[in-house]
Design an enzyme around this catalytic site. Structure first.
Site, PDB file in Angstrom:
ATOM      1  N   HIS A  56       0.831  -1.202   0.000  1.00 48.05           N
ATOM      2  CA  HIS A  56       0.000   0.000   0.000  1.00 48.05           C
ATOM      3  C   HIS A  56       0.869   1.258   0.000  1.00 48.05           C
ATOM      4  CE1 HIS A  56      -3.219   2.760   0.830  1.00 48.05           C
ATOM      5  NE2 HIS A  56      -4.037   1.782   0.465  1.00 48.05           N
ATOM      6  N   PRO A  57       0.581   2.207  -0.905  1.00 49.30           N
ATOM      7  CA  PRO A  57       1.427   3.389  -1.054  1.00 49.30           C
ATOM      8  C   PRO A  57       1.077   4.575  -0.140  1.00 49.30           C
ATOM      9  CG  PRO A  57      -0.173   3.337  -2.819  1.00 49.30           C
ATOM     10  CD  PRO A  57      -0.398   2.099  -1.988  1.00 49.30           C
ATOM     11  N   CYS A  58       0.189   4.380   0.839  1.00 47.30           N
ATOM     12  CA  CYS A  58      -0.320   5.526   1.602  1.00 47.30           C
ATOM     13  C   CYS A  58       0.751   6.319   2.353  1.00 47.30           C
ATOM     14  CB  CYS A  58      -1.439   5.100   2.544  1.00 47.30           C
ATOM     15  SG  CYS A  58      -0.936   3.918   3.790  1.00 47.30           S
ATOM     16  N   ASP A  59       1.787   5.704   2.890  1.00 48.63           N
ATOM     17  CA  ASP A  59       2.817   6.425   3.654  1.00 48.63           C
ATOM     18  C   ASP A  59       4.119   6.593   2.875  1.00 48.63           C
ATOM     19  OD1 ASP A  59       1.121   6.563   5.852  1.00 48.63           O
ATOM     20  OD2 ASP A  59       1.788   4.611   6.603  1.00 48.63           O
ATOM     21  N   THR A  60       4.081   6.388   1.592  1.00 51.91           N
ATOM     22  CA  THR A  60       5.307   6.359   0.795  1.00 51.91           C
ATOM     23  C   THR A  60       6.132   7.629   0.912  1.00 51.91           C
ATOM     24  OG1 THR A  60       4.301   4.824  -0.758  1.00 51.91           O
ATOM     25  CG2 THR A  60       6.234   6.013  -1.526  1.00 51.91           C
TER      26      THR A  60
END
EC number: 2.3.2.-
Length: 167
Positions: free
Chosen positions: A131-135
Site C-alpha cells: 500500500h502506497p499511503c505512507d510512501t
C-alpha cells in the site's frame, strides 16, 4: 509524492541503469511501455523459500514484482505474485500461491502494509500490493531530492526485504 511525468522518466532511467539486470535474484526484466510499468521475475531468496516451506508447506518456483504508478496516491506502487512449484501425476507445473499471512512469509511484518487486489489494467489478475499511503513519509519527497525518488523507493520497497547482490 512524485508527479506522473517524473515517475515515467525515472522508470526509464532505472531500467536503463541495469540495476535489475545485474541483480543476482533477477531472472527477467521487462519494461512495459503500454502499461507504464516494470515487470521482474525473481528467484526466491533462501529465507523466503524456508519461510514458505515452514508456513505453507510448499516449494516456491519464482516471484513476480510489478512496479507501476498509483494515480490515486501519485506514488510508485509495488505489486507482487508468488508462484509455487507443484507436480501433478509427475508433471511439473507452477501455480499462483495466495498465502494467508503474506507479511510473515515475506518477513515484512510492521514494515509494509500488504493487501490482495485485482488489478484491472493487468488483465484483471490478482496481485498483492504494497500500500502506497505512507510512501512520501518513508522515502522523503523534498524537492531537492526528487531526481532520485524512484531509486530510493526501490531500495526501500524492494531491496530492503529481498536484499541486493550483483550477479
Amino acid at each position: 509524492m512524485i508527479p506522473y511525468q517524473e515517475w515515467h522518466s525515472q522508470l526509464q532511467l532505472l531500467y536503463d541503469s541495469q540495476i535489475f539486470h545485474n541483480w543476482a535474484l533477477c531472472q527477467d526484466v521487462h519494461l512495459n511501455d503500454e502499461k507504464d510499468g516494470l515487470l521482474l521475475r525473481l528467484i526466491p531468496t533462501r529465507q523466503l523459500q524456508k519461510n514458505t516451506e515452514r508456513i505453507e508447506n510448499k516449494l516456491l518456483s519464482h516471484i513476480e514484482l510489478y512496479l507501476t504508478y498509483s494515480k490515486v496516491y501519485n506514488e510508485p506502487l509495488l505489486l507482487l505474485r508468488i508462484w509455487e512449484e507443484k507436480s501433478i501425476d509427475g508433471i511439473p507445473m507452477t501455480k499462483l500461491m495466495l498465502p494467508t499471512d503474506i507479511e510473515s512469509l515475506l518477513d515484512v511484518q510492521g514494515k509494509f502494509q500488504l493487501g490482495l487486489d485485482t488489478i484491472i489494467n493487468l488483465e484483471g489478475s490478482v496481485w498483492y500490493s504494497f500500500h502506497p499511503c505512507d510512501t512520501s513519509c518513508i522515502v522523503g519527497d523534498q524537492a531537492e531530492f526528487m531526481s532520485t525518488y524512484l531509486r530510493r523507493w526501490v531500495s526501500i520497497f524492494i531491496f530492503s526485504w529481498l536484499g541486493y547482490e550483483d550477479s
